[in-house]
Write a protein that holds these residues in place. Structure first.
Motif, PDB file in Angstrom:
ATOM      1  N   PHE A  15      39.391  49.765  39.194  1.00  0.00           N
ATOM      2  CA  PHE A  15      39.549  51.009  39.838  1.00  0.00           C
ATOM      3  C   PHE A  15      38.406  52.232  39.973  1.00  0.00           C
ATOM      4  O   PHE A  15      38.476  52.932  40.882  1.00  0.00           O
ATOM      5  CB  PHE A  15      40.909  51.837  39.249  1.00  0.00           C
ATOM      6  N   SER A  78      41.816  48.269  44.911  1.00  0.00           N
ATOM      7  CA  SER A  78      41.907  49.155  43.733  1.00  0.00           C
ATOM      8  C   SER A  78      41.312  50.530  43.811  1.00  0.00           C
ATOM      9  O   SER A  78      41.902  51.352  43.358  1.00  0.00           O
ATOM     10  CB  SER A  78      41.449  48.721  42.506  1.00  0.00           C
ATOM     11  N   ALA A 163      46.745  44.819  41.599  1.00  0.00           N
ATOM     12  CA  ALA A 163      46.365  46.312  41.375  1.00  0.00           C
ATOM     13  C   ALA A 163      47.404  47.067  40.960  1.00  0.00           C
ATOM     14  O   ALA A 163      47.374  48.063  40.113  1.00  0.00           O
ATOM     15  CB  ALA A 163      45.702  46.823  42.767  1.00  0.00           C
TER      16      ALA A 163
END
Length: 242
Positions: A15, A78, A163
């Protein structure tokens, strides 16, 4: 976003998105150059696939291509889904502003040179990631070598589901149930598209095709693998996808 550069905290890992060139330097270039192809634009992707295939000892180059694609697809989903779920907006990840170095791993592989953000809607996420990145990325992988479009979209669906799982786990552990709910609603909407619909199945979001990782000498079954047992044992649920 990268907490070192944005001042925010979040799930990290896939992320994380740097907003300045990594201190390690490297050879970042806009993803728009990769998608454009000509003038050596395909060379970085070709080198990335070769590197991944060699590291895995892949018996076929397309196995390395699949794993390389899955990793990049996971990064793209992400870096958009995380801030969308946590903050209600996400970086406008235009291919000209998102820079990639195929020799580096997360989070140093990507840095974002833009400034605009977009609202956390299904339509905005689809346009920013699926249409602006995944469609031309799949074309680039097709130029690089023989690989099934079904496999690539299966990877994209698996990456999106992954994700969501990680974001949900983090949000619940950090007392952010609203973020988990927002992420689930966004992902549900994203899967309502012909390219992604059916790529994962059931409440566990188990993928409907195979990424081919099991074919590597040290490979095995991924957590969301379509198979119950590795192909060749006679115990698998269904034949491998192309």
């Amino acid at each position: 976003m990268d907490p070192e550069t944005s001042g925010t905290s979040g799930p990290g890992g896939f992320f994380a998105l740097r907003t300045a060139p990594p201190p390690t330097g490297g050879d970042h270039r806009p993803l728009a150059r990769l998608y454009g192809g000509g003038d050596g634009g395909d060379a970085p992707l070709h080198a990335r696939v070769d590197r991944v295939a060699a590291r895995l000892g892949a018996p076929e180059r397309r196995v390395g291509a699949s794993v390389a694609h899955l990793g990049l697809a996971a990064r793209l989903w992400s870096t958009a889904l995380g801030p969308a779920a946590l903050h209600g907006r996400f970086p406008a990840l235009g291919p000209a502003d998102l820079h990639w170095d195929p020799a580096l791993g997360s989070p140093d592989d990507l840095w974002w040179g833009g400034a605009d953000t977009r609202p956390a809607t299904v339509a905005a996420l689809r346009e920013a990631v699926q249409e602006a990145h995944l469609v031309p990325l799949h074309a680039a992988f097709a130029r690089d070598g023989r690989i099934s479009p079904r496999l690539l979209w299966g990877n994209a669906g698996s990456a999106l589901a992954g994700a969501l799982r990680e974001l949900t786990r983090w949000a619940r552990a950090h007392g952010r149930p609203a973020a988990a709910e927002r992420a689930a609603a966004l992902v549900q909407g994203l899967f309502d598209h012909p390219d992604l619909a059916g790529t994962v199945r059931g409440p566990a979001l188990r993928r409907a095709s195979c990424c081919l990782y099991y074919r590597c000498p040290s490979g095995g079954l991924c957590g969301d693998c379509v198979f119950d047992h590795a192909p060749g044992t006679g115990l698998e649920r269904q034949p491998p996808a192309p």
